[in-house]
Design a protein around this motif. Structure first.
Motif, PDB file in Angstrom:
ATOM      1  N   THR A 102       0.815  -1.222   0.000  1.00  0.00           N
ATOM      2  CA  THR A 102       0.000   0.000   0.000  1.00  0.00           C
ATOM      3  C   THR A 102       0.844   1.266   0.000  1.00  0.00           C
ATOM      4  OG1 THR A 102      -0.173  -0.103   2.416  1.00  0.00           O
ATOM      5  CG2 THR A 102      -1.968  -1.131   1.137  1.00  0.00           C
ATOM      6  N   ALA A 103       2.123   1.163  -0.372  1.00  0.00           N
ATOM      7  CA  ALA A 103       2.985   2.348  -0.426  1.00  0.00           C
ATOM      8  C   ALA A 103       2.436   3.320  -1.469  1.00  0.00           C
ATOM      9  CB  ALA A 103       4.408   1.942  -0.784  1.00  0.00           C
ATOM     10  N   THR A 104       2.591   4.618  -1.196  1.00  0.00           N
ATOM     11  CA  THR A 104       2.036   5.648  -2.075  1.00  0.00           C
ATOM     12  C   THR A 104       3.135   6.550  -2.632  1.00  0.00           C
ATOM     13  OG1 THR A 104       1.762   7.239  -0.278  1.00  0.00           O
ATOM     14  CG2 THR A 104      -0.082   5.703  -0.686  1.00  0.00           C
ATOM     15  N   ASP A 105       2.782   7.284  -3.694  1.00  0.00           N
ATOM     16  CA  ASP A 105       3.702   8.269  -4.261  1.00  0.00           C
ATOM     17  C   ASP A 105       4.107   9.289  -3.201  1.00  0.00           C
ATOM     18  OD1 ASP A 105       3.366   6.996  -6.678  1.00  0.00           O
ATOM     19  OD2 ASP A 105       2.047   8.535  -7.536  1.00  0.00           O
ATOM     20  N   GLU A 106       3.128   9.739  -2.416  1.00  0.00           N
ATOM     21  CA  GLU A 106       3.374  10.759  -1.403  1.00  0.00           C
ATOM     22  C   GLU A 106       4.342  10.245  -0.334  1.00  0.00           C
ATOM     23  OE1 GLU A 106      -0.160  11.517  -3.657  1.00  0.00           O
ATOM     24  OE2 GLU A 106       0.289   9.769  -2.394  1.00  0.00           O
ATOM     25  N   GLN A 107       4.162   9.007   0.026  1.00  0.00           N
ATOM     26  CA  GLN A 107       5.018   8.409   1.050  1.00  0.00           C
ATOM     27  C   GLN A 107       6.469   8.345   0.565  1.00  0.00           C
ATOM     28  OE1 GLN A 107       3.758   4.402   2.086  1.00  0.00           O
ATOM     29  NE2 GLN A 107       3.987   4.899   4.251  1.00  0.00           N
ATOM     30  N   VAL A 108       6.671   7.890  -0.658  1.00  0.00           N
ATOM     31  CA  VAL A 108       8.024   7.783  -1.201  1.00  0.00           C
ATOM     32  C   VAL A 108       8.637   9.174  -1.365  1.00  0.00           C
ATOM     33  CG1 VAL A 108       9.393   7.047  -3.201  1.00  0.00           C
ATOM     34  CG2 VAL A 108       7.607   5.540  -2.277  1.00  0.00           C
ATOM     35  N   ALA A 109       7.847  10.150  -1.812  1.00  0.00           N
ATOM     36  CA  ALA A 109       8.349  11.518  -1.955  1.00  0.00           C
ATOM     37  C   ALA A 109       8.783  12.084  -0.601  1.00  0.00           C
ATOM     38  CB  ALA A 109       7.287  12.408  -2.593  1.00  0.00           C
ATOM     39  N   ASP A 110       7.998  11.804   0.443  1.00  0.00           N
ATOM     40  CA  ASP A 110       8.349  12.262   1.787  1.00  0.00           C
ATOM     41  C   ASP A 110       9.653  11.617   2.250  1.00  0.00           C
ATOM     42  OD1 ASP A 110       7.870  13.476   4.462  1.00  0.00           O
ATOM     43  OD2 ASP A 110       7.598  11.375   5.047  1.00  0.00           O
ATOM     44  N   LEU A 111       9.803  10.325   2.002  1.00  0.00           N
ATOM     45  CA  LEU A 111      11.023   9.627   2.403  1.00  0.00           C
ATOM     46  C   LEU A 111      12.227  10.158   1.632  1.00  0.00           C
ATOM     47  CD1 LEU A 111       9.552   6.018   2.596  1.00  0.00           C
ATOM     48  CD2 LEU A 111      10.379   7.370   4.536  1.00  0.00           C
ATOM     49  N   GLU A 112      12.025  10.490   0.364  1.00  0.00           N
ATOM     50  CA  GLU A 112      13.130  11.043  -0.422  1.00  0.00           C
ATOM     51  C   GLU A 112      13.577  12.393   0.143  1.00  0.00           C
ATOM     52  OE1 GLU A 112      14.311  12.355  -4.976  1.00  0.00           O
ATOM     53  OE2 GLU A 112      12.464  11.210  -4.645  1.00  0.00           O
ATOM     54  N   ARG A 113      12.624  13.205   0.573  1.00  0.00           N
ATOM     55  CA  ARG A 113      12.988  14.484   1.197  1.00  0.00           C
ATOM     56  C   ARG A 113      13.776  14.259   2.487  1.00  0.00           C
ATOM     57  NH1 ARG A 113       7.833  15.907  -0.652  1.00  0.00           N
ATOM     58  NH2 ARG A 113       6.854  15.326   1.316  1.00  0.00           N
ATOM     59  N   ARG A 114      13.428  13.228   3.209  1.00  0.00           N
ATOM     60  CA  ARG A 114      14.095  12.953   4.484  1.00  0.00           C
ATOM     61  C   ARG A 114      15.475  12.314   4.308  1.00  0.00           C
ATOM     62  NH1 ARG A 114      10.400  12.943   8.813  1.00  0.00           N
ATOM     63  NH2 ARG A 114       8.225  13.107   8.143  1.00  0.00           N
ATOM     64  N   PHE A 115      15.557  11.353   3.392  1.00  0.00           N
ATOM     65  CA  PHE A 115      16.740  10.487   3.335  1.00  0.00           C
ATOM     66  C   PHE A 115      17.498  10.516   2.014  1.00  0.00           C
ATOM     67  CE2 PHE A 115      13.577   8.156   6.104  1.00  0.00           C
ATOM     68  CZ  PHE A 115      14.121   8.577   7.311  1.00  0.00           C
ATOM     69  N   GLY A 116      16.963  11.213   1.003  1.00  0.00           N
ATOM     70  CA  GLY A 116      17.586  11.194  -0.317  1.00  0.00           C
ATOM     71  C   GLY A 116      17.167   9.963  -1.106  1.00  0.00           C
ATOM     72  N   ARG A 117      17.441   9.981  -2.392  1.00  0.00           N
ATOM     73  CA  ARG A 117      17.037   8.840  -3.237  1.00  0.00           C
ATOM     74  C   ARG A 117      17.733   7.555  -2.821  1.00  0.00           C
ATOM     75  NH1 ARG A 117      17.083  11.709  -9.212  1.00  0.00           N
ATOM     76  NH2 ARG A 117      15.233  12.967  -8.841  1.00  0.00           N
ATOM     77  N   ASP A 118      19.038   7.674  -2.546  1.00  0.00           N
ATOM     78  CA  ASP A 118      19.754   6.460  -2.148  1.00  0.00           C
ATOM     79  C   ASP A 118      19.234   5.933  -0.812  1.00  0.00           C
ATOM     80  OD1 ASP A 118      20.827   8.652  -0.785  1.00  0.00           O
ATOM     81  OD2 ASP A 118      22.919   8.105  -1.143  1.00  0.00           O
ATOM     82  N   GLY A 119      18.823   6.833   0.069  1.00  0.00           N
ATOM     83  CA  GLY A 119      18.249   6.404   1.340  1.00  0.00           C
ATOM     84  C   GLY A 119      16.929   5.674   1.168  1.00  0.00           C
ATOM     85  N   VAL A 120      16.091   6.158   0.224  1.00  0.00           N
ATOM     86  CA  VAL A 120      14.811   5.477  -0.045  1.00  0.00           C
ATOM     87  C   VAL A 120      15.066   4.084  -0.603  1.00  0.00           C
ATOM     88  CG1 VAL A 120      12.682   5.513  -1.378  1.00  0.00           C
ATOM     89  CG2 VAL A 120      13.561   7.630  -0.428  1.00  0.00           C
ATOM     90  N   VAL A 121      16.028   3.988  -1.521  1.00  0.00           N
ATOM     91  CA  VAL A 121      16.348   2.675  -2.103  1.00  0.00           C
ATOM     92  C   VAL A 121      16.864   1.733  -1.025  1.00  0.00           C
ATOM     93  CG1 VAL A 121      17.862   1.454  -3.715  1.00  0.00           C
ATOM     94  CG2 VAL A 121      16.722   3.561  -4.431  1.00  0.00           C
TER      95      VAL A 121
END
Length: 199
Positions: free
Chosen positions: A132-151
């Motif tokens: 149930t992951a969402t676009d908004e959730q991933v965008a928020d995580l990217e702001r927090r941790f960067g793209r490499d952090g999300v991956v």
């Protein structure tokens, strides 16, 4: 005891015995998932290499964020072995393990930071079936941790889902790592037919 035979050191090949010695020195005892996976030596070698590689490569996220997300997956799936082992790893990293008792109310507990809450919510969304992951959730995580952090976070959560589900399916239970007094794998004595088959 696991639902299938744990391979005892005397039954194992050289590579598995070496891995057992290494794990015993590092963790105090051989982790039972290793001993069960040793029934398939080729997958054992692949899994051992993968685990070491994933651990060495996962350096982007703060340990508290990565470890709490992984722990949440184990807790959600209900893998007592992974909860036990994950608690030990957090203790060895100097993290607060007392707060793990409040993982069920992470969203309101003052023991968890906003970054940790975001990571836990993502772990929940990835562990849902279907996810149930969402676009908004991933965008928020990217702001927090960067793209490499999300991956990295996504990879670690997915990896823990595999571990937890495999261990649960095979009946592998907690081994006492979280108390600092790990229990030895209950090695079975192989039957004559098993010994002949391995020969």
């Amino acid at each position: 005891m696991a639902r299938i035979h744990a391979v005892a050191p005397q039954e194992a090949g050289r590579i598995v015995r070496t891995a057992y010695r290494f794990a015993g020195r590092q963790y105090g005892e051989v982790p039972e998932p290793f001993a069960v996976l040793a029934n398939h030596p080729k997958l054992f070698a692949v899994a051992a290499g993968h685990e070491m590689g994933a651990e060495k490569a996962s350096t982007v996220l703060p340990p508290n964020v990565r470890d709490i997300a992984v722990y949440r997956v184990a807790w959600t799936v209900g893998c007592s072995w992974c909860v036990d082992f994950g608690t030990m790893l957090q203790r060895l990293e100097g993290l607060d393990i007392d707060r793990l008792q409040h993982i069920g109310e992470y969203d309101t507990s003052p023991l968890y930071s906003e970054d940790e809450r975001a990571a836990i919510a993502y772990a929940d969304a990835m562990t849902d079936t279907p996810t149930t992951a969402t676009d908004e959730q991933v965008a928020d995580l990217e702001r927090r941790f960067g793209r490499d952090g999300v991956v990295e976070l996504t990879y670690q959560i997915a990896l823990e889902n595999m571990r937890s589900r495999m261990n649960s399916a095979l009946g592998i239970h907690d081994q006492g790592f979280d108390s600092g007094d790990a229990c030895r794998v209950p090695w079975e004595t192989p039957s004559a037919s098993e010994t002949e088959r391995k020969a």
